[in-house]
Design an enzyme around this catalytic site. Sequence first.
Site, short mmCIF file in Angstrom:
data_model
loop_
_atom_site.label_atom_id
_atom_site.label_comp_id
_atom_site.label_asym_id
_atom_site.label_seq_id
_atom_site.Cartn_x
_atom_site.Cartn_y
_atom_site.Cartn_z
N ASP A 7 10.74 1.59 2.37
CA ASP A 7 12.06 2.17 2.59
C ASP A 7 12.23 2.37 4.11
O ASP A 7 11.38 1.96 4.91
CB ASP A 7 12.27 3.45 1.75
CG ASP A 7 11.59 4.68 2.31
OD1 ASP A 7 10.85 4.57 3.30
OD2 ASP A 7 11.80 5.78 1.74
N CYS A 64 6.65 4.24 2.23
CA CYS A 64 7.82 5.08 2.46
C CYS A 64 7.40 6.12 3.50
O CYS A 64 6.35 5.96 4.13
CB CYS A 64 8.37 5.69 1.16
SG CYS A 64 7.31 6.90 0.35
N GLY A 65 8.18 7.16 3.69
CA GLY A 65 7.86 8.12 4.73
C GLY A 65 6.48 8.73 4.55
O GLY A 65 5.66 8.75 5.47
N THR A 66 6.22 9.21 3.35
CA THR A 66 4.91 9.81 3.05
C THR A 66 4.02 8.89 2.23
O THR A 66 2.81 9.14 2.13
CB THR A 66 5.10 11.09 2.21
OG1 THR A 66 5.81 10.71 1.02
CG2 THR A 66 5.87 12.15 2.97
N ILE A 68 4.36 8.93 -0.88
CA ILE A 68 4.28 9.65 -2.16
C ILE A 68 5.33 9.14 -3.15
O ILE A 68 5.01 8.71 -4.27
CB ILE A 68 4.43 11.17 -1.96
CG1 ILE A 68 3.26 11.72 -1.13
CG2 ILE A 68 4.49 11.89 -3.32
CD1 ILE A 68 3.43 13.18 -0.70
N HIS A 97 -13.25 0.76 -7.59
CA HIS A 97 -13.30 1.54 -8.83
C HIS A 97 -12.01 1.45 -9.64
O HIS A 97 -12.06 1.45 -10.87
CB HIS A 97 -13.57 3.01 -8.51
CG HIS A 97 -14.97 3.26 -8.02
ND1 HIS A 97 -15.49 4.52 -7.86
CD2 HIS A 97 -15.97 2.39 -7.67
CE1 HIS A 97 -16.75 4.43 -7.41
NE2 HIS A 97 -17.04 3.15 -7.28
N HIS A 132 -16.01 0.81 -14.78
CA HIS A 132 -14.68 1.05 -14.22
C HIS A 132 -13.59 0.32 -15.02
O HIS A 132 -12.46 0.79 -15.12
CB HIS A 132 -14.64 0.61 -12.75
CG HIS A 132 -15.65 1.33 -11.92
ND1 HIS A 132 -15.61 2.69 -11.73
CD2 HIS A 132 -16.75 0.89 -11.25
CE1 HIS A 132 -16.63 3.06 -10.97
NE2 HIS A 132 -17.34 2.00 -10.68
C1 RB5 Z 1 12.99 9.34 2.77
O1 RB5 Z 1 13.60 10.23 3.65
C2 RB5 Z 1 11.69 9.92 2.26
O2 RB5 Z 1 11.95 10.92 1.33
C3 RB5 Z 1 10.82 8.84 1.67
O3 RB5 Z 1 10.55 7.88 2.63
C4 RB5 Z 1 9.47 9.27 1.13
O4 RB5 Z 1 8.77 10.02 2.07
C5 RB5 Z 1 9.47 9.88 -0.21
O5 RB5 Z 1 8.43 10.17 -0.80
#
Ligand code: RB5
Length: 144
Positions: A7, A64-66, A68, A97, A132
Amino acid sequence: MIVIGSDHGAFELKGCLVKYLESKGQEVYDCGVFDTGSVDYPDIAQKVCEKVKSGDYEFGIVLCGTGIGISIAANKIDGIRCALVNNAYSAEKARQHNNANVIAMGGRVLGPDLAINILDAFMNASFEGGRHQNRIDKIHALEK
Ligand code: RB5
């Protein structure tokens, strides 16, 4: 061949990783994004994971940013084992694994050098099978 997508939160990191992989002679299919306009990371996860499921790619990279949100989305797709990795040890184990077929990283978490180091650790590792595989079979049984 490797498939990648991000993203807007990891647009720059994606560019670094594509450049790195291509410099190593890897063929990379880039699912976007191609600018920093805001998008929804589940759409990118879906694009990359459908390519992985086609069987034509060695593995997928989602960013993405994190890392996550896009890893959560990727793991909703049947057959996908996406590992969110922030260090080389986890990346190595994700393949040995968990036989991860997608790795996720955060463009706002990792600098390019560390991300490349993590990617190398993943690519240099191999699935160990054995006990595994049994655990992976149980993971996919949870999809039913
Ligand atoms: C986008 O601003 C951000 O929320 C996305 O890149 C990500 O970090 C979500 O988990």
